[in-house]
Design an enzyme around this catalytic site. Structure first.
Site, mmCIF file in Angstrom:
data_model
loop_
_atom_site.group_PDB
_atom_site.id
_atom_site.type_symbol
_atom_site.label_atom_id
_atom_site.label_comp_id
_atom_site.label_asym_id
_atom_site.label_seq_id
_atom_site.Cartn_x
_atom_site.Cartn_y
_atom_site.Cartn_z
ATOM 1 N N ARG A 45 -38.930 9.109 7.230
ATOM 2 C CA ARG A 45 -39.146 10.539 7.162
ATOM 3 C C ARG A 45 -37.882 11.342 7.400
ATOM 4 N NH1 ARG A 45 -44.291 10.588 11.178
ATOM 5 N NH2 ARG A 45 -43.852 8.383 11.422
ATOM 6 N N GLU A 101 -30.179 9.224 2.828
ATOM 7 C CA GLU A 101 -30.530 8.716 4.151
ATOM 8 C C GLU A 101 -30.066 9.739 5.196
ATOM 9 O OE1 GLU A 101 -32.058 7.247 6.193
ATOM 10 O OE2 GLU A 101 -31.689 5.127 6.402
ATOM 11 N N ASP A 102 -30.791 9.834 6.295
ATOM 12 C CA ASP A 102 -30.333 10.756 7.345
ATOM 13 C C ASP A 102 -29.226 10.131 8.186
ATOM 14 O OD1 ASP A 102 -32.116 8.909 8.354
ATOM 15 O OD2 ASP A 102 -33.051 10.273 9.780
ATOM 16 N N ASP A 105 -27.175 3.495 11.163
ATOM 17 C CA ASP A 105 -26.916 3.079 12.545
ATOM 18 C C ASP A 105 -26.535 1.594 12.518
ATOM 19 O OD1 ASP A 105 -27.350 2.375 15.306
ATOM 20 O OD2 ASP A 105 -28.623 4.104 15.554
ATOM 21 N N VAL A 155 -29.247 11.064 18.571
ATOM 22 C CA VAL A 155 -29.272 12.408 17.995
ATOM 23 C C VAL A 155 -30.647 12.775 17.453
ATOM 24 C CG1 VAL A 155 -26.811 12.564 17.448
ATOM 25 C CG2 VAL A 155 -28.362 11.523 15.780
ATOM 26 N N ASP A 161 -35.826 12.511 14.519
ATOM 27 C CA ASP A 161 -36.744 12.693 15.648
ATOM 28 C C ASP A 161 -36.358 11.899 16.891
ATOM 29 O OD1 ASP A 161 -37.363 10.095 14.438
ATOM 30 O OD2 ASP A 161 -39.067 10.073 15.812
ATOM 31 N N ARG A 167 -37.693 17.079 14.960
ATOM 32 C CA ARG A 167 -37.220 17.004 13.573
ATOM 33 C C ARG A 167 -36.946 18.407 13.023
ATOM 34 N NH1 ARG A 167 -38.175 11.721 11.383
ATOM 35 N NH2 ARG A 167 -39.963 10.684 12.295
#
Ligand code: PRP
Length: 179
Positions: A45, A101-102, A105, A155, A161, A167
């Site tokens: 999400r 992509e956000d 990692d 973050v 989130d 979010r």
């Protein structure tokens, strides 16, 4: 874990994000300048705000699709098991695809999702990630375009989130646990 107290310190402002998104869109446009139609795939999400802003800056013929993968659940640690929860609606064989992509990692999510998408033989497949935490990488993988490299801090905001909250913050903030 979820009940811990925390405060959020602003790390990247809404204005900084907007400026960077504009530049990313310009670079992506240059790369895909000859595309007939670019399929922009948001990885749900976390990417929902980023993809909304990015496609509005992207001066190309685009269509939008979504894929949902999850590895973190309600934890701050990756489970390293990536599950596809919702697949694309459309076919991507022979098509130009931009995966949005956000955050990258450990790299497990991106690596897993890219492997799946490659089996469908898109013509071109590139990745745009808003955030990158290179110090956390466990799999050698990098987005074609990255918005910001950030340190190893948890973050939230701009789609990202903590236990499904925050979010909706318009900026990227780092979570500081206070108890
Ligand atoms: C987060 C984030 C990335 C992924 C990055 O997704 O949105 O997709 O983790 O982590 P990795 O590089 O260590 O794999 P999450 O599983 O929390 O789902 P969400 O996007 O629905 O919040």
């Amino acid at each position: 874990m979820v009940d811990r107290n925390y405060v959020i310190d602003e790390m990247i402002s809404a204005k900084q994000i907007a400026a960077r998104v504009e530049l990313l869109a310009r670079e992506i446009k240059t790369h895909f300048h000859d595309t007939q139609q670019l399929v922009v795939v948001g990885l749900l999400r976390g990417s929902f705000i980023f993809i909304a802003d990015l496609v509005r800056e992207l001066d190309l013929p685009v269509e939008v699709d979504f894929l949902e993968a999850s590895s973190y659940g309600n934890s701050t640690e990756s489970s390293r098991e990536v599950r596809i929860l919702k697949d694309l609606r459309g076919e991507i064989a022979g098509r130009d695809v931009l995966l949005v992509e956000d955050i990258v990692d450990t790299g497990y999510t991106l690596s897993h999702v890219l492997a799946i998408l490659r089996t469908r033989e898109p013509a071109r497949l590139e990745v745009c990630a808003l955030l990158d935490k290179p110090s956390r990488r466990e799999i050698d993988i990098k987005a074609s375009w990255t918005g910001f490299e950030i340190p190893d801090e948890f973050v939230v905001g701009y789609g990202i989130d903590y236990a499904q909250r925050n979010r909706n913050l318009p900026f990227i903030g780092s979570v500081r646990f206070t108890g």
